[in-house]
Design an enzyme around this catalytic site. Structure first.
Site, PDB file in Angstrom:
ATOM      1  N   ALA A 119       0.821  -1.213   0.000  1.00  8.57           N
ATOM      2  CA  ALA A 119       0.000   0.000   0.000  1.00  8.57           C
ATOM      3  C   ALA A 119       0.856   1.264   0.000  1.00  8.57           C
ATOM      4  O   ALA A 119       1.918   1.312   0.623  1.00  8.57           O
ATOM      5  CB  ALA A 119      -0.911   0.005   1.229  1.00  8.57           C
ATOM      6  N   CYS A 120       0.332   2.251  -0.722  1.00  7.79           N
ATOM      7  CA  CYS A 120       0.927   3.586  -0.713  1.00  7.79           C
ATOM      8  C   CYS A 120      -0.226   4.580  -0.805  1.00  7.79           C
ATOM      9  O   CYS A 120      -1.394   4.187  -0.800  1.00  7.79           O
ATOM     10  CB  CYS A 120       1.927   3.769  -1.852  1.00  7.79           C
ATOM     11  SG  CYS A 120       1.206   3.856  -3.495  1.00  7.79           S
ATOM     12  N   GLY A 121       0.079   5.834  -0.920  1.00 10.51           N
ATOM     13  CA  GLY A 121      -0.954   6.860  -0.951  1.00 10.51           C
ATOM     14  C   GLY A 121      -1.947   6.703  -2.084  1.00 10.51           C
ATOM     15  O   GLY A 121      -3.158   6.811  -1.895  1.00 10.51           O
TER      16      GLY A 121
ATOM     17  N   ILE B  88      -3.570   3.199   0.641  1.00 10.35           N
ATOM     18  CA  ILE B  88      -3.511   3.012   2.091  1.00 10.35           C
ATOM     19  C   ILE B  88      -4.902   3.149   2.712  1.00 10.35           C
ATOM     20  O   ILE B  88      -5.193   2.493   3.710  1.00 10.35           O
ATOM     21  CB  ILE B  88      -2.484   3.965   2.752  1.00 10.35           C
ATOM     22  CG1 ILE B  88      -2.178   3.527   4.186  1.00 10.35           C
ATOM     23  CG2 ILE B  88      -2.948   5.401   2.676  1.00 10.35           C
ATOM     24  CD1 ILE B  88      -1.450   2.234   4.318  1.00 10.35           C
TER      25      ILE B  88
ATOM     26  N   GLY C 121      -1.797   3.941  -4.434  1.00  5.86           N
ATOM     27  CA  GLY C 121      -1.941   2.559  -4.861  1.00  5.86           C
ATOM     28  C   GLY C 121      -1.383   2.296  -6.247  1.00  5.86           C
ATOM     29  O   GLY C 121      -1.649   1.256  -6.838  1.00  5.86           O
TER      30      GLY C 121
END
Length: 88
Positions: A9-11, A42, A13
């Protein structure tokens, strides 16, 4: 052999999680693990977490998530990525 499900996950995606997901997948397979790696934002992690064995993120995972997680910005930079693998 068990296939482990890993959520990256990241800010957004997209960008950061793509780099991290590729590195995580390569490291896991290089160490003999069968994995299925998926990417998300996220903000989606809390609802999806129970379906995964591990969460790898470039930002903090909500405290309400009980699935094991690793903060792994080093997979983006490439610095000490192998050392991070041993935390799984």
């Amino acid at each position: 052999m068990k296939t482990y499900r890993i959520l990256v996950a990241c800010g957004s995606g997209i960008a950061t999680s793509t780099v991290i997901a590729n590195r995580v997948k390569d490291l896991c397979t290089d160490h003999g693990y069968s994995v299925k790696v998926e990417q998300r934002k996220i903000t989606e992690v809390e609802g999806l977490a129970p379906d995964y064995d591990l969460i790898v993120s470039s930002t903090r995972v909500p405290n309400t998530v009980t699935t094991p997680s690793v903060f792994a910005i080093n997979y983006l930079t490439g610095m000490n990525a192998d050392a991070q693998m041993h935390k799984f």
